[in-house]
Motif scaffolding. Structure first.
Motif, PDB file in Angstrom:
ATOM      1  N   PRO A  18       0.545 -25.904   0.548  1.00  0.00           N
ATOM      2  CA  PRO A  18      -0.435 -24.890   0.959  1.00  0.00           C
ATOM      3  C   PRO A  18      -1.721 -25.014   0.143  1.00  0.00           C
ATOM      4  O   PRO A  18      -1.685 -25.211  -1.071  1.00  0.00           O
ATOM      5  N   GLY A  19      -2.854 -24.952   0.846  1.00  0.00           N
ATOM      6  CA  GLY A  19      -4.152 -25.044   0.194  1.00  0.00           C
ATOM      7  C   GLY A  19      -4.652 -26.465   0.013  1.00  0.00           C
ATOM      8  O   GLY A  19      -5.663 -26.688  -0.646  1.00  0.00           O
ATOM      9  N   GLU A  20      -3.961 -27.454   0.610  1.00  0.00           N
ATOM     10  CA  GLU A  20      -4.357 -28.852   0.453  1.00  0.00           C
ATOM     11  C   GLU A  20      -4.447 -29.555   1.805  1.00  0.00           C
ATOM     12  O   GLU A  20      -4.079 -29.001   2.831  1.00  0.00           O
ATOM     13  N   ARG A  37      -3.476 -21.621   3.012  1.00  0.00           N
ATOM     14  CA  ARG A  37      -2.503 -20.790   2.283  1.00  0.00           C
ATOM     15  C   ARG A  37      -1.791 -19.806   3.203  1.00  0.00           C
ATOM     16  O   ARG A  37      -0.668 -19.396   2.937  1.00  0.00           O
ATOM     17  N   SER A  38      -2.431 -19.471   4.321  1.00  0.00           N
ATOM     18  CA  SER A  38      -1.811 -18.585   5.317  1.00  0.00           C
ATOM     19  C   SER A  38      -0.737 -19.300   6.130  1.00  0.00           C
ATOM     20  O   SER A  38      -0.011 -18.675   6.885  1.00  0.00           O
ATOM     21  N   ASP A  61     -10.643 -23.190   1.732  1.00  0.00           N
ATOM     22  CA  ASP A  61     -10.113 -21.834   1.675  1.00  0.00           C
ATOM     23  C   ASP A  61      -9.705 -21.510   3.105  1.00  0.00           C
ATOM     24  O   ASP A  61      -9.505 -22.421   3.895  1.00  0.00           O
ATOM     25  N   ASP A  62      -9.595 -20.270   3.474  1.00  0.00           N
ATOM     26  CA  ASP A  62      -9.170 -19.967   4.839  1.00  0.00           C
ATOM     27  C   ASP A  62     -10.259 -20.178   5.878  1.00  0.00           C
ATOM     28  O   ASP A  62     -10.010 -20.008   7.068  1.00  0.00           O
TER      29      ASP A  62
END
Length: 107
Positions: A18-20, A37-38, A61-62
């Motif tokens: 998550p986040g990558e 991340r979501s 980011d999102d």
């Protein structure tokens, strides 16, 4: 000529933390797939249109992708540039039974 979309499985979702992001070869075309991340997946071409930077190595980011070379930015959902560079194509990508699936065009 008719262009059809076909589903291609790239592998397990767990291979992208998550986040990558990670780069994948989609039939000779390199794409960058990001796992927000979501849990949402996003996919764009792997090379920055400005200088060919490796977008899969960029920060996310999102909402935003930042190129690791020159800090150019794009909206991950639409591909629209936020820094005056050409927009990115956004590919259809989703999770299916724990796997990353993406639509690829064939002619």
């Amino acid at each position: 000529m008719t262009t059809l979309s076909t589903r291609v499985v790239l592998g397990p979702v767990g291979q992208i933390p998550p986040g990558e992001g990670r780069a994948f070869d989609l039939g000779g075309r390199m794409i960058a797939v990001f796992r927000l991340r979501s849990g949402t997946l996003r996919a764009v071409p792997a090379a920055c249109p400005h200088a060919g930077g490796p977008l899969a190595d960029g920060q996310i980011d999102d909402a935003v992708l930042i190129c690791p070379l020159h800090l150019n930015t794009w909206d991950l959902a639409t591909g629209c540039s936020r820094s005056g560079q050409p927009d990115l194509e956004v590919l259809d990508v989703w999770e299916e039974d724990g796997l990353i699936a993406v639509s690829a065009l064939r002619g």
